[in-house]
Design a protein around this motif. Structure first.
Motif, short mmCIF file in Angstrom:
data_model
loop_
_atom_site.label_atom_id
_atom_site.label_comp_id
_atom_site.label_asym_id
_atom_site.label_seq_id
_atom_site.Cartn_x
_atom_site.Cartn_y
_atom_site.Cartn_z
N LEU A 110 0.66 -1.09 0.14
CA LEU A 110 0.13 -0.08 0.00
C LEU A 110 0.81 1.35 0.09
O LEU A 110 0.37 2.40 0.30
CB LEU A 110 -1.10 -0.08 1.28
CG LEU A 110 -2.08 -0.98 0.87
CD1 LEU A 110 -3.19 -0.92 2.25
CD2 LEU A 110 -2.89 -0.60 -0.10
N SER A 111 2.22 1.03 -0.32
CA SER A 111 2.81 2.53 -0.73
C SER A 111 2.98 2.57 -2.09
O SER A 111 3.46 3.60 -2.74
CB SER A 111 4.14 2.29 -0.06
OG SER A 111 5.03 1.16 -0.42
N ASP B 94 -1.27 -0.25 -6.27
CA ASP B 94 -2.16 -1.03 -5.23
C ASP B 94 -2.81 -0.28 -4.38
O ASP B 94 -4.00 -0.60 -4.19
CB ASP B 94 -1.07 -1.85 -4.45
CG ASP B 94 -0.49 -2.99 -5.15
OD1 ASP B 94 -0.77 -3.41 -6.22
OD2 ASP B 94 0.51 -3.31 -4.46
N ILE B 95 -2.57 1.26 -4.22
CA ILE B 95 -3.45 2.12 -3.79
C ILE B 95 -4.86 2.25 -4.16
O ILE B 95 -6.04 2.39 -3.89
CB ILE B 95 -2.50 3.42 -3.20
CG1 ILE B 95 -1.76 3.11 -2.24
CG2 ILE B 95 -3.93 4.37 -2.83
CD1 ILE B 95 -0.68 4.44 -2.17
N ARG C 215 -8.14 1.75 -3.01
CA ARG C 215 -9.46 2.84 -3.16
C ARG C 215 -10.61 2.37 -3.68
O ARG C 215 -11.61 2.79 -3.36
CB ARG C 215 -8.77 3.68 -3.82
CG ARG C 215 -9.47 5.20 -3.94
CD ARG C 215 -9.00 6.45 -4.54
NE ARG C 215 -10.00 7.36 -4.70
CZ ARG C 215 -9.48 8.68 -5.27
NH1 ARG C 215 -8.20 8.54 -5.69
NH2 ARG C 215 -10.23 9.44 -5.54
N LEU D 150 -3.96 8.11 2.25
CA LEU D 150 -3.89 7.01 3.45
C LEU D 150 -2.57 6.81 4.03
O LEU D 150 -1.56 7.28 3.45
CB LEU D 150 -4.37 5.56 2.91
CG LEU D 150 -3.43 4.76 2.24
CD1 LEU D 150 -3.95 3.35 2.16
CD2 LEU D 150 -3.39 4.90 0.52
N VAL E 36 -7.26 5.76 6.46
CA VAL E 36 -7.74 6.30 5.32
C VAL E 36 -8.17 7.78 5.52
O VAL E 36 -9.10 7.84 6.53
CB VAL E 36 -9.11 5.61 4.59
CG1 VAL E 36 -9.61 6.25 3.31
CG2 VAL E 36 -8.25 4.35 4.34
#
Length: 173
Positions: A77-78, A82-83, A87, A110, A119
Protein backbone atom coordinates in the motif's frame (compact mmCIF):
# COMPACT_ATOMS: atom_id res chain seq x y z
CA UNK A 1 -22.03 6.55 23.43
CA UNK A 2 -18.70 8.27 23.94
CA UNK A 3 -17.93 5.57 26.53
CA UNK A 4 -18.39 2.78 23.95
CA UNK A 5 -15.99 4.59 21.62
CA UNK A 6 -13.41 4.81 24.42
CA UNK A 7 -13.84 1.10 25.24
CA UNK A 8 -13.40 0.11 21.57
CA UNK A 9 -10.35 2.33 21.21
CA UNK A 10 -8.84 0.78 24.36
CA UNK A 11 -9.54 -2.71 22.99
CA UNK A 12 -7.81 -1.83 19.71
CA UNK A 13 -4.77 -0.42 21.53
CA UNK A 14 -4.62 -3.53 23.74
CA UNK A 15 -4.81 -5.83 20.71
CA UNK A 16 -2.16 -3.91 18.81
CA UNK A 17 0.13 -3.91 21.86
CA UNK A 18 -0.30 -7.68 22.14
CA UNK A 19 0.64 -8.12 18.50
CA UNK A 20 3.75 -5.96 18.90
CA UNK A 21 4.84 -7.78 22.08
CA UNK A 22 4.21 -11.20 20.51
CA UNK A 23 6.18 -10.27 17.42
CA UNK A 24 9.10 -8.95 19.47
CA UNK A 25 9.15 -12.26 21.39
CA UNK A 26 9.24 -14.20 18.15
CA UNK A 27 5.67 -15.44 18.48
CA UNK A 28 3.21 -15.37 15.62
CA UNK A 29 0.96 -12.29 15.76
CA UNK A 30 -1.71 -14.19 13.82
CA UNK A 31 -2.96 -15.86 16.98
CA UNK A 32 -3.81 -12.42 18.40
CA UNK A 33 -4.90 -10.80 15.14
CA UNK A 34 -8.03 -12.92 14.78
CA UNK A 35 -9.62 -12.50 18.19
CA UNK A 36 -11.82 -9.74 16.83
CA UNK A 37 -12.00 -7.51 13.76
CA UNK A 38 -12.79 -3.84 14.18
CA UNK A 39 -12.57 -0.52 12.43
CA UNK A 40 -13.19 3.02 13.60
CA UNK A 41 -14.48 5.91 11.51
CA UNK A 42 -14.43 9.44 12.92
CA UNK A 43 -16.41 12.19 11.19
CA UNK A 44 -16.08 15.82 12.24
CA UNK A 45 -16.20 19.34 10.87
CA UNK A 46 -12.92 21.21 10.51
CA UNK A 47 -13.78 24.84 11.29
CA UNK A 48 -10.53 26.06 9.70
CA UNK A 49 -11.27 24.57 6.28
CA UNK A 50 -15.06 24.41 6.35
CA UNK A 51 -14.85 20.76 5.29
CA UNK A 52 -16.15 17.61 6.95
CA UNK A 53 -13.22 15.30 7.65
CA UNK A 54 -13.60 11.52 7.67
CA UNK A 55 -10.84 9.34 9.15
CA UNK A 56 -11.08 5.54 9.01
CA UNK A 57 -8.73 3.22 10.93
CA UNK A 58 -8.46 -0.51 10.27
CA UNK A 59 -6.05 -3.21 11.35
CA UNK A 60 -3.35 -3.59 8.70
CA UNK A 61 -3.38 -7.37 8.89
CA UNK A 62 -7.11 -7.47 8.05
CA UNK A 63 -6.72 -5.13 5.06
CA UNK A 64 -3.75 -7.12 3.75
CA UNK A 65 -5.65 -10.41 4.12
CA UNK A 66 -8.66 -8.97 2.29
CA UNK A 67 -6.60 -7.75 -0.66
CA UNK A 68 -4.60 -10.97 -0.90
CA UNK A 69 -7.83 -12.98 -0.82
CA UNK A 70 -9.54 -10.84 -3.48
CA UNK A 71 -6.61 -10.65 -5.90
CA UNK A 72 -4.47 -13.71 -5.01
CA UNK A 73 -1.28 -11.69 -4.67
CA UNK A 74 0.74 -9.63 -2.19
CA UNK A 75 -0.11 -5.93 -1.91
CA UNK A 76 2.10 -2.98 -1.06
CA UNK A 77 0.00 0.00 0.00
CA UNK A 78 2.91 2.34 -0.67
CA UNK A 79 2.65 1.45 -4.38
CA UNK A 80 0.33 3.86 -6.29
CA UNK A 81 -1.22 1.03 -8.35
CA UNK A 82 -2.01 -1.03 -5.24
CA UNK A 83 -3.42 2.06 -3.52
CA UNK A 84 -5.73 2.54 -6.50
CA UNK A 85 -7.00 -1.05 -6.19
CA UNK A 86 -7.65 -0.59 -2.46
CA UNK A 87 -9.28 2.80 -3.08
CA UNK A 88 -11.69 1.28 -5.61
CA UNK A 89 -12.71 -1.38 -3.07
CA UNK A 90 -12.95 1.15 -0.25
CA UNK A 91 -15.10 3.66 -2.13
CA UNK A 92 -17.52 0.87 -3.03
CA UNK A 93 -17.83 -0.11 0.64
CA UNK A 94 -18.05 3.36 2.25
CA UNK A 95 -20.40 6.05 1.02
CA UNK A 96 -22.75 8.74 2.26
CA UNK A 97 -25.98 9.93 0.66
CA UNK A 98 -28.34 12.79 1.35
CA UNK A 99 -31.75 13.51 -0.22
CA UNK A 100 -30.04 14.66 -3.44
CA UNK A 101 -27.93 11.51 -3.84
CA UNK A 102 -24.35 10.35 -3.26
CA UNK A 103 -22.17 12.89 -1.45
CA UNK A 104 -18.90 13.71 -3.26
CA UNK A 105 -16.27 12.37 -0.87
CA UNK A 106 -12.74 13.38 -1.76
CA UNK A 107 -10.02 10.78 -1.23
CA UNK A 108 -7.29 12.68 0.63
CA UNK A 109 -4.94 9.73 1.07
CA UNK A 110 -3.90 6.97 3.38
CA UNK A 111 -1.28 6.24 5.98
CA UNK A 112 -0.01 2.72 6.54
CA UNK A 113 2.09 1.41 9.37
CA UNK A 114 2.71 -2.17 10.56
CA UNK A 115 -0.44 -2.11 12.71
CA UNK A 116 -2.99 0.04 10.93
CA UNK A 117 -4.28 1.45 7.69
CA UNK A 118 -5.72 4.93 8.05
CA UNK A 119 -7.82 6.37 5.22
CA UNK A 120 -8.48 10.10 4.99
CA UNK A 121 -11.48 11.51 3.14
CA UNK A 122 -13.34 14.79 3.21
CA UNK A 123 -16.55 16.41 2.14
CA UNK A 124 -15.03 19.61 0.79
CA UNK A 125 -16.34 22.96 1.94
CA UNK A 126 -19.48 21.37 3.30
CA UNK A 127 -20.94 20.34 6.62
CA UNK A 128 -22.40 16.89 7.01
CA UNK A 129 -26.12 17.10 6.15
CA UNK A 130 -28.60 16.72 9.01
CA UNK A 131 -30.18 13.71 7.28
CA UNK A 132 -27.60 11.32 5.88
CA UNK A 133 -27.52 7.67 4.93
CA UNK A 134 -24.16 6.05 5.60
CA UNK A 135 -22.87 2.78 4.21
CA UNK A 136 -19.88 1.52 6.21
CA UNK A 137 -19.30 -2.00 4.90
CA UNK A 138 -15.49 -2.04 4.76
CA UNK A 139 -14.24 -5.58 5.50
CA UNK A 140 -17.76 -6.84 6.38
CA UNK A 141 -17.85 -8.72 3.08
CA UNK A 142 -14.66 -10.57 4.04
CA UNK A 143 -14.70 -10.95 7.82
CA UNK A 144 -17.91 -12.33 9.31
CA UNK A 145 -17.33 -10.71 12.69
CA UNK A 146 -16.09 -7.31 11.45
CA UNK A 147 -17.51 -4.45 13.55
CA UNK A 148 -17.13 -0.90 12.27
CA UNK A 149 -17.74 1.85 14.79
CA UNK A 150 -18.59 5.25 13.37
CA UNK A 151 -18.37 8.40 15.50
CA UNK A 152 -19.91 11.65 14.33
CA UNK A 153 -18.90 14.73 16.29
CA UNK A 154 -21.07 17.83 15.89
CA UNK A 155 -20.99 20.86 18.16
CA UNK A 156 -18.88 19.02 20.74
CA UNK A 157 -21.26 16.04 20.97
CA UNK A 158 -20.31 12.62 19.64
CA UNK A 159 -22.83 10.08 18.39
CA UNK A 160 -21.63 6.51 17.97
CA UNK A 161 -23.09 4.02 15.49
CA UNK A 162 -22.16 0.39 14.90
CA UNK A 163 -22.04 -1.28 11.50
CA UNK A 164 -21.76 -5.04 10.93
CA UNK A 165 -22.28 -7.55 8.15
CA UNK A 166 -26.03 -7.53 8.89
CA UNK A 167 -26.22 -3.75 9.39
CA UNK A 168 -24.09 -2.13 6.69
CA UNK A 169 -26.25 0.95 6.08
CA UNK A 170 -27.92 3.34 8.46
CA UNK A 171 -30.06 6.43 8.07
CA UNK A 172 -28.87 9.01 10.55
CA UNK A 173 -30.89 11.98 11.73
Amino acid sequence: MLRSFQVLKLALVTLLTGIIVSTSLGLSPLAHAHRFHAGITDISMNPNTGSTEIVHTFMAHDVEALLENLYQRQFDLSDPEDILVFRKYFEKQFSMNDAAGVLPLKWVGLKVDPNSVIVFQELEQRALPEQVSIRQAVLTDFLLDQVNTLNITKNGTTQTHTFTRSKREQQLP
